[in-house]
Write an enzyme that holds these catalytic residues in place. Structure first.
Site, mmCIF file in Angstrom:
data_model
loop_
_atom_site.group_PDB
_atom_site.id
_atom_site.type_symbol
_atom_site.label_atom_id
_atom_site.label_comp_id
_atom_site.label_asym_id
_atom_site.label_seq_id
_atom_site.Cartn_x
_atom_site.Cartn_y
_atom_site.Cartn_z
ATOM 1 C CG HIS A 1 85.319 7.893 226.916
ATOM 2 N ND1 HIS A 1 86.184 6.955 227.362
ATOM 3 C CD2 HIS A 1 85.759 8.593 225.799
ATOM 4 C CE1 HIS A 1 87.084 6.825 226.182
ATOM 5 N NE2 HIS A 1 86.735 7.737 225.391
ATOM 6 C CG HIS B 1 85.041 7.110 232.709
ATOM 7 N ND1 HIS B 1 85.425 8.277 232.057
ATOM 8 C CD2 HIS B 1 85.172 6.214 231.898
ATOM 9 C CE1 HIS B 1 85.818 8.015 230.987
ATOM 10 N NE2 HIS B 1 85.792 6.723 230.810
ATOM 11 C CB SER C 1 85.184 2.875 233.648
ATOM 12 O OG SER C 1 84.318 2.085 232.704
ATOM 13 C CG MET D 1 82.103 1.664 224.156
ATOM 14 S SD MET D 1 82.904 0.136 224.568
ATOM 15 C CE MET D 1 84.028 0.708 225.974
ATOM 16 C CG ASP E 1 84.218 3.755 229.323
ATOM 17 O OD1 ASP E 1 84.641 4.578 228.779
ATOM 18 O OD2 ASP E 1 84.388 3.056 230.412
ATOM 19 C CG ASP F 1 89.344 5.460 229.925
ATOM 20 O OD1 ASP F 1 89.524 4.493 230.551
ATOM 21 O OD2 ASP F 1 88.432 5.838 229.197
ATOM 22 C CG MET G 1 91.469 6.992 224.523
ATOM 23 S SD MET G 1 90.404 6.741 226.029
ATOM 24 C CE MET G 1 90.437 4.992 225.974
ATOM 25 C CG MET H 1 85.045 5.594 223.329
ATOM 26 S SD MET H 1 85.513 4.184 224.450
ATOM 27 C CE MET H 1 84.426 4.491 225.756
HETATM 28 C C1 DX5 Z 1 88.060 1.681 227.370
HETATM 29 C C2 DX5 Z 1 87.070 2.223 228.214
HETATM 30 C C3 DX5 Z 1 87.741 2.618 229.732
HETATM 31 C C4 DX5 Z 1 87.568 1.119 230.220
HETATM 32 C C5 DX5 Z 1 88.884 1.053 231.302
HETATM 33 O O1 DX5 Z 1 87.539 1.765 225.975
HETATM 34 O O2 DX5 Z 1 87.326 3.821 227.562
HETATM 35 O O3 DX5 Z 1 86.858 3.544 230.282
HETATM 36 O O4 DX5 Z 1 86.580 0.715 230.879
HETATM 37 O O5 DX5 Z 1 88.899 -0.147 231.807
HETATM 38 P P1 DX5 Z 1 90.137 -0.555 232.356
HETATM 39 O O6 DX5 Z 1 90.413 0.200 233.747
HETATM 40 O O7 DX5 Z 1 89.654 -1.991 233.070
HETATM 41 O O8 DX5 Z 1 91.294 -0.794 231.560
HETATM 42 ZN ZN ZN Z 2 86.472 5.459 229.182
#
Ligand code: DX5
Ligand code: ZN
Length: 229
Positions: A70, A37, A12, A41, A39, A177, A141, A72
């Site tokens: 991904h 990956h 990520s 948000m 993320d 994840d 998750m 969110m």
């Molecule tokens: C959390 C994200 C993850 C996150 C994982 O909201 O979706 O992808 O970056 O990070 P680690 O591996 O540090 O838990």
């Molecule tokens: Zn993620």
């Protein structure tokens, strides 16, 4: 991408140097990442803000493997086309992000991209039963989404087993994840997961000027995963 159940490690870039994404992406791929990956948000569905479609589009030329986006965000549907056009290969949306996840998955598939559905730690495995004929991946998750570096929630292992059983012989990957590292990955593999997102466990100790650490970190996760098969 053709379906297979090989172990995939998807770093990520939430844990990368935010001033240097292009070089970070090229470094993790050179060091053995299977996917990248991303993320996304929105400061609403999750308490953090990251990448809009223009940022994802800027990452794209640096990705030569597979860009796994991904989302969110809530609402999701108004932004699907923009993330598809930005170059996502897979778009994953959360079942908790709105009342019409089935429509959301249909909209992702309509762009020609692969579709994933994600479940937060508090959401039961059974909630995705009627989506299984539509999706390419289920993302379980193992932390509450929003931040990297959180502690792994162990009930994700049992949820992976349930989802794997529900999938049966369908060609669907299971991704996990949150808090994935060489210790937590083993039971997840044994339960039936095949794709692992890792932020801190990949980027810790390394940098674009010292990328071999990324390689060591990726190999450590992969070796622990493969040993658990
Ligand atoms: C959390 C994200 C993850 C996150 C994982 O909201 O979706 O992808 O970056 O990070 P680690 O591996 O540090 O838990
Ligand atoms: Zn993620």
């Amino acid at each position: 991408m053709t379906f297979d159940r090989r172990i995939k490690i998807a770093p990520s870039i939430l844990s990368a140097d935010f001033a240097n994404f292009g070089a970070e992406i090229r470094a993790i791929e050179a060091e053995g990442a299977d996917w990248v990956h991303v993320d996304v948000m929105d400061g609403h569905f999750v308490p953090n803000l990251t990448f809009g479609p223009p940022a994802v589009k800027a990452f794209r030329p640096h990705v030569s493997t597979f860009m796994d986006v991904h989302l969110m965000i809530a609402p999701v549907d108004p932004y699907i086309e923009a993330y598809a056009e930005a170059g996502a290969d897979m778009i994953t949306a959360h079942i908790e992000a709105g009342p019409h996840i089935h429509r959301t998955i249909q909209a992702i598939k309509a762009t020609g991209k692969m579709a994933g559905v994600s479940l937060n730690p508090g959401t039961p495995a059974e909630s995705i039963e009627h989506l299984l004929d539509l999706v390419d991946m289920v993302l379980v998750m193992s932390v509450n989404p929003g931040f990297g570096g959180q502690k792994f929630i162990p009930s994700a292992v049992e949820k992976v087993s349930k989802v794997r059983e529900m999938i049966g012989d369908r060609e669907i990957m299971i991704q996990v994840d949150g808090g994935v590292d060489p210790v937590t990955v083993g039971p997840l593999v044994a339960a039936g997961a095949d794709c692992f997102v890792a932020g801190s466990a990949v980027f810790k100790g390394g940098s674009v000027s010292n990328p071999s650490v990324y390689g060591q970190n990726i190999r450590a996760i992969r070796a622990a995963a493969e040993a658990a098969r």
